[in-house]
Design a protein around this motif. Structure first.
Motif, PDB file in Angstrom:
ATOM      1  N   UNK A 197       0.816  -1.222   0.000  1.00 61.62           N
ATOM      2  CA  UNK A 197       0.000   0.000   0.000  1.00 61.62           C
ATOM      3  C   UNK A 197       0.847   1.269   0.000  1.00 61.62           C
ATOM      4  N   UNK A 198       0.193   2.377  -0.284  1.00 63.73           N
ATOM      5  CA  UNK A 198       0.801   3.693  -0.232  1.00 63.73           C
ATOM      6  C   UNK A 198       1.278   3.964   1.196  1.00 63.73           C
ATOM      7  N   UNK A 199       2.487   4.510   1.329  1.00 68.44           N
ATOM      8  CA  UNK A 199       3.030   4.830   2.643  1.00 68.44           C
ATOM      9  C   UNK A 199       2.635   6.252   3.042  1.00 68.44           C
ATOM     10  N   UNK A 200       2.862   6.605   4.295  1.00 73.60           N
ATOM     11  CA  UNK A 200       2.454   7.919   4.814  1.00 73.60           C
ATOM     12  C   UNK A 200       3.235   9.077   4.220  1.00 73.60           C
ATOM     13  N   UNK A 201       4.502   8.853   3.904  1.00 76.21           N
ATOM     14  CA  UNK A 201       5.326   9.959   3.405  1.00 76.21           C
ATOM     15  C   UNK A 201       6.065   9.549   2.139  1.00 76.21           C
ATOM     16  N   UNK A 202       6.317  10.557   1.292  1.00 78.24           N
ATOM     17  CA  UNK A 202       7.120  10.325   0.093  1.00 78.24           C
ATOM     18  C   UNK A 202       8.557  10.052   0.503  1.00 78.24           C
ATOM     19  N   UNK A 203       9.284   9.356  -0.356  1.00 75.27           N
ATOM     20  CA  UNK A 203      10.693   9.108  -0.083  1.00 75.27           C
ATOM     21  C   UNK A 203      11.142   7.771  -0.618  1.00 75.27           C
ATOM     22  N   UNK A 204      12.323   7.360  -0.152  1.00 80.10           N
ATOM     23  CA  UNK A 204      12.923   6.100  -0.561  1.00 80.10           C
ATOM     24  C   UNK A 204      12.603   5.024   0.460  1.00 80.10           C
ATOM     25  N   UNK A 205      12.323   3.829  -0.043  1.00 78.11           N
ATOM     26  CA  UNK A 205      12.037   2.673   0.802  1.00 78.11           C
ATOM     27  C   UNK A 205      12.855   1.498   0.290  1.00 78.11           C
ATOM     28  N   UNK A 206      13.217   0.588   1.186  1.00 78.58           N
ATOM     29  CA  UNK A 206      13.929  -0.621   0.783  1.00 78.58           C
ATOM     30  C   UNK A 206      13.009  -1.812   1.000  1.00 78.58           C
ATOM     31  N   UNK A 207      12.825  -2.578  -0.071  1.00 80.51           N
ATOM     32  CA  UNK A 207      12.036  -3.799   0.006  1.00 80.51           C
ATOM     33  C   UNK A 207      13.000  -4.976   0.024  1.00 80.51           C
ATOM     34  N   UNK A 208      12.772  -5.916   0.906  1.00 80.39           N
ATOM     35  CA  UNK A 208      13.562  -7.144   0.951  1.00 80.39           C
ATOM     36  C   UNK A 208      12.636  -8.334   0.822  1.00 80.39           C
ATOM     37  N   UNK A 209      13.046  -9.279  -0.020  1.00 78.85           N
ATOM     38  CA  UNK A 209      12.340 -10.549  -0.138  1.00 78.85           C
ATOM     39  C   UNK A 209      13.308 -11.614   0.342  1.00 78.85           C
ATOM     40  N   UNK A 210      12.905 -12.341   1.382  1.00 82.91           N
ATOM     41  CA  UNK A 210      13.753 -13.335   2.033  1.00 82.91           C
ATOM     42  C   UNK A 210      13.144 -14.702   1.807  1.00 82.91           C
ATOM     43  N   UNK A 211      13.956 -15.606   1.266  1.00 82.79           N
ATOM     44  CA  UNK A 211      13.510 -16.977   1.031  1.00 82.79           C
ATOM     45  C   UNK A 211      14.684 -17.904   1.336  1.00 82.79           C
ATOM     46  N   UNK A 212      14.571 -18.651   2.429  1.00 79.92           N
ATOM     47  CA  UNK A 212      15.688 -19.495   2.850  1.00 79.92           C
ATOM     48  C   UNK A 212      16.886 -18.619   3.181  1.00 79.92           C
TER      49      UNK A 212
END
Length: 98
Positions: free
Chosen positions: A70-85
């Motif tokens: 979903x849309x976050x509260x503030x504009x800016x940079x975010x880091x997404x991590x996908x962890x599998x094993x």
């Protein structure tokens, strides 16, 4: 004594096995309305961190083709991590124009 133990360890680059990078697709990026992520592993976890390193979104992955973030509260940079094993794939997401 610690240095003696460390010097006894065998460090060989061949001991690290290369794993193919997970082919994640994230769109739209940059976004003003949230993101969709596809190409996810069948098992694992998706995490989203803000610019200060705080975990702000988390989703367990169980045989999902895609996940909507979903849309976050503030504009800016975010880091997404996908962890599998033992595999961790990171992507930078940008939110603009909220």
């Amino acid at each position: 004594e610690l240095w003696k133990k460390l010097n006894e360890l065998v460090c060989d680059a061949s001991a690290v096995k290369d794993q193919p990078e997970q082919q994640l697709n994230v769109w739209p990026n940059p976004s003003a309305s949230g993101w969709t992520v596809s190409g996810l592993p069948t098992q694992g976890r998706l995490e989203l961190f803000d610019g200060q390193g705080r975990l702000i979104f988390e989703r367990e992955l169980k045989n999902q083709d895609q996940v909507d973030i979903p849309l976050m509260r503030t504009d800016g940079f975010y880091e997404m991590r996908v962890i599998s094993g033992k595999t961790v794939v990171s992507k930078r997401l940008i939110q603009v124009g909220r």
